[in-house]
Design a protein around this motif. Structure first.
Motif, PDB file in Angstrom:
ATOM      1  N   UNK A  11       0.846  -1.190   0.000  1.00 10.87           N
ATOM      2  CA  UNK A  11       0.000   0.000   0.000  1.00 10.87           C
ATOM      3  C   UNK A  11       0.886   1.246   0.000  1.00 10.87           C
ATOM      4  N   UNK A  12       1.902   1.228   0.825  1.00 15.12           N
ATOM      5  CA  UNK A  12       2.825   2.371   0.918  1.00 15.12           C
ATOM      6  C   UNK A  12       3.545   2.597  -0.409  1.00 15.12           C
ATOM      7  N   UNK A  13       3.887   1.516  -1.114  1.00 13.80           N
ATOM      8  CA  UNK A  13       4.542   1.644  -2.423  1.00 13.80           C
ATOM      9  C   UNK A  13       3.609   2.356  -3.411  1.00 13.80           C
ATOM     10  N   UNK A  14       2.339   1.934  -3.436  1.00 14.43           N
ATOM     11  CA  UNK A  14       1.367   2.559  -4.343  1.00 14.43           C
ATOM     12  C   UNK A  14       1.150   4.023  -3.978  1.00 14.43           C
ATOM     13  N   UNK A  15       0.993   4.278  -2.693  1.00 13.21           N
ATOM     14  CA  UNK A  15       0.767   5.647  -2.240  1.00 13.21           C
ATOM     15  C   UNK A  15       1.953   6.543  -2.549  1.00 13.21           C
ATOM     16  N   UNK A  16       3.146   5.966  -2.596  1.00 13.67           N
ATOM     17  CA  UNK A  16       4.339   6.736  -2.916  1.00 13.67           C
ATOM     18  C   UNK A  16       4.417   7.074  -4.400  1.00 13.67           C
ATOM     19  N   UNK A  17       3.572   6.389  -5.233  1.00 12.01           N
ATOM     20  CA  UNK A  17       3.534   6.739  -6.649  1.00 12.01           C
ATOM     21  C   UNK A  17       3.833   5.613  -7.612  1.00 12.01           C
ATOM     22  N   UNK A  18       4.102   4.397  -7.128  1.00 13.98           N
ATOM     23  CA  UNK A  18       4.377   3.290  -8.038  1.00 13.98           C
ATOM     24  C   UNK A  18       3.172   3.038  -8.937  1.00 13.98           C
ATOM     25  N   UNK A  19       3.425   2.800 -10.208  1.00 14.43           N
ATOM     26  CA  UNK A  19       2.354   2.473 -11.140  1.00 14.43           C
ATOM     27  C   UNK A  19       1.878   1.044 -10.921  1.00 14.43           C
ATOM     28  N   UNK A  20       2.825   0.110 -10.743  1.00 19.61           N
ATOM     29  CA  UNK A  20       2.475  -1.273 -10.460  1.00 19.61           C
ATOM     30  C   UNK A  20       3.217  -1.758  -9.228  1.00 19.61           C
ATOM     31  N   UNK A  21       2.514  -2.559  -8.445  1.00 14.26           N
ATOM     32  CA  UNK A  21       3.122  -3.211  -7.296  1.00 14.26           C
ATOM     33  C   UNK A  21       2.759  -4.686  -7.399  1.00 14.26           C
ATOM     34  N   UNK A  22       3.773  -5.532  -7.436  1.00 17.44           N
ATOM     35  CA  UNK A  22       3.554  -6.969  -7.467  1.00 17.44           C
ATOM     36  C   UNK A  22       3.876  -7.508  -6.088  1.00 17.44           C
TER      37      UNK A  22
END
Length: 163
Positions: free
Chosen positions: A52-63
């Motif tokens: 969640x933190x990765x996405x919130x930081x701006x990542x387009x995709x998180x696997x």
């Protein structure tokens, strides 16, 4: 991959029918994947978790992966919603893909219908709806199944896709 849809208005029984169909068809030894369209914002991740933190930081995709499963989350940001064909291209090959929703797309479908909702039949105006699964008798120019007759509905769908 073969493709068949389940459509219907809200509270028509689509999800229950999908669940029963997946159980029935996989029980026959076939592999099944599903695609579910949501009309609302949803989140499969939890606030505070690393992904969640990765996405919130701006990542387009998180696997997110473990030895039991993996999940690929893709943030659209300002991009257009992907088409069904674009999403299907991301799936691994299976015998059958069941699609819940996407009622305006051109693939063959069965309509889940409950009289209590008082909604009109989608099938009346849509030739891609090949049959109706209903909780009450209806008159229409294509096959009508009992909403809970999963075996007959699965037989129909598999015959329709040539399996």
């Amino acid at each position: 991959m073969k493709l068949y849809g389940v459509v219907g208005w809200k509270n028509a029984g689509k999800t229950g029918l999908m669940e029963r169909l997946v159980t029935e068809i996989t029980g026959r030894g076939l592999s099944v994947s599903t695609v579910k369209h949501a009309h609302h914002v949803f989140d499969v991740d939890q606030p505070g978790k690393d992904s969640y933190r990765h996405r919130e930081a701006g990542a387009t995709e998180v696997l997110l992966a473990s030895r039991k499963r993996f999940a690929l989350m893709h943030e659209l940001r300002a991009a257009e919603e992907p088409t069904l064909d674009m999403l299907l291209a991301k799936l691994s090959p299976v015998d059958l893909v069941l699609v819940e929703g996407y009622k305006r797309d051109a693939h063959p479908k069965i309509e889940a219908f409950r009289a209590v909702t008082k909604n009109p039949l989608i099938a009346s105006e849509d030739p891609t709806v090949k049959a109706v699964a209903s909780d009450s008798p209806i008159e229409i120019d294509r096959p009508v199944f009992e909403l809970d007759d999963t075996v007959a509905i699965a037989d129909f769908i598999l015959a329709e896709v040539g399996m």
